[in-house]
Enzyme design. Structure first.
Site, mmCIF file in Angstrom:
data_model
loop_
_atom_site.group_PDB
_atom_site.id
_atom_site.type_symbol
_atom_site.label_atom_id
_atom_site.label_comp_id
_atom_site.label_asym_id
_atom_site.label_seq_id
_atom_site.Cartn_x
_atom_site.Cartn_y
_atom_site.Cartn_z
ATOM 1 N N ASP A 12 0.863 -1.171 0.000
ATOM 2 C CA ASP A 12 0.000 0.000 0.000
ATOM 3 C C ASP A 12 0.910 1.236 0.000
ATOM 4 O O ASP A 12 2.119 1.124 0.241
ATOM 5 C CB ASP A 12 -0.890 -0.042 1.247
ATOM 6 C CG ASP A 12 -1.745 1.183 1.402
ATOM 7 O OD1 ASP A 12 -2.382 1.589 0.405
ATOM 8 O OD2 ASP A 12 -1.773 1.752 2.514
ATOM 9 N N ASP A 183 -1.477 -0.642 5.973
ATOM 10 C CA ASP A 183 -1.722 -0.114 7.315
ATOM 11 C C ASP A 183 -3.171 -0.206 7.757
ATOM 12 O O ASP A 183 -3.488 0.218 8.867
ATOM 13 C CB ASP A 183 -1.268 1.343 7.392
ATOM 14 C CG ASP A 183 -2.192 2.264 6.592
ATOM 15 O OD1 ASP A 183 -2.317 2.042 5.373
ATOM 16 O OD2 ASP A 183 -2.780 3.183 7.184
#
Length: 231
Positions: A12, A183
């Site tokens: 990400d 996250d």
């Protein structure tokens, strides 16, 4: 970590490789101000990040479920936000300490392991940011939230990257040989939805979402990535 060295790592962007919180919050508040809406505290805006620019704008406008029916209004707000963010995306954004060293360590220890970015941020600012910070050299591909007809946690983008990595490698790479690093619960669910392993980053923008999503591993700093990968 499975004894088989992972052949593909998917990262990400926001909250994983970079801290973009201030620039995103400033851009949302500039949008709200432009449209005569009250500005919001940064922690509130930060809690809206993760599902792409459209949902970020909708939530900031007070539409948490995406139910606003005045699509022209939403489109105007989104257009303003993207235009503002395009100019200000690097005002305060930075790469988390340890990211580049960890990527270099992983590449040195596992030169055949491919790496890519899969973010719900629009693809052009994602690529521009990675170019600016010298991250692009690590990744064979960088896909954003508007690269496909669906966004994470739909596994389509991840499966596309697995297929592309298999072509580069010259033989099939399976989801079981793939790790998604992010996250938020969005990233963990993306991995789970295609059978990949996940690493949740507690230092990012949405660590409060990780407990319910139950990632396979936790990284409290980017420097944990090589350790988890047994680099």
């Amino acid at each position: 970590m499975p004894s088989l060295t992972p052949r593909l790592l998917i990262f990400d962007l926001d909250g994983t490789l970079i801290d973009s919180r201030i620039d995103l919050c400033n851009s949302i508040n500039a949008t709200l101000l432009h449209f005569g809406k009250p500005q919001l505290p940064d922690p509130v805006i930060a809690s809206y990040i993760g599902d792409g620019a459209s949902m970020l704008v909708r939530r900031a406008l007070g539409d948490p479920e995406g139910d606003i029916h005045d699509e022209e209004y939403v489109t105007e707000a989104l257009t303003f936000f993207l235009s503002y963010y395009r100019i200000h995306k690097l005002d305060f954004t930075y790469v988390y300490p340890g990211v580049i060293d960890s990527l270099e360590a992983i590449r040195a220890a596992h030169p055949d392991t491919l790496m890519a970015v899969l973010t719900n941020k629009p693809v052009n600012p994602s690529r521009d940011i990675c170019d600016h910070f010298g991250l692009t050299r690590f990744f064979f591909q960088n896909y954003g939230g508007n690269s496909f007809h669906t966004k994470k946690p739909d596994p389509h983008g991840l499966l596309t990257l697995i297929a592309e990595a298999s072509t580069i490698a010259g033989d099939p790479i399976t989801p079981a040989q793939t790790i998604m690093i992010g996250d938020s619960d969005v990233d963990i669910l993306t991995a789970r939805n295609c059978g990949a392993t996940s690493i949740g980053c507690t230092f990012g923008l949405a660590p409060h979402t990780l407990a319910a999503a139950q990632p396979n591993y936790l990284a409290h700093s980017p420097t944990d990535w090589p350790r988890i990968l047994k680099t």
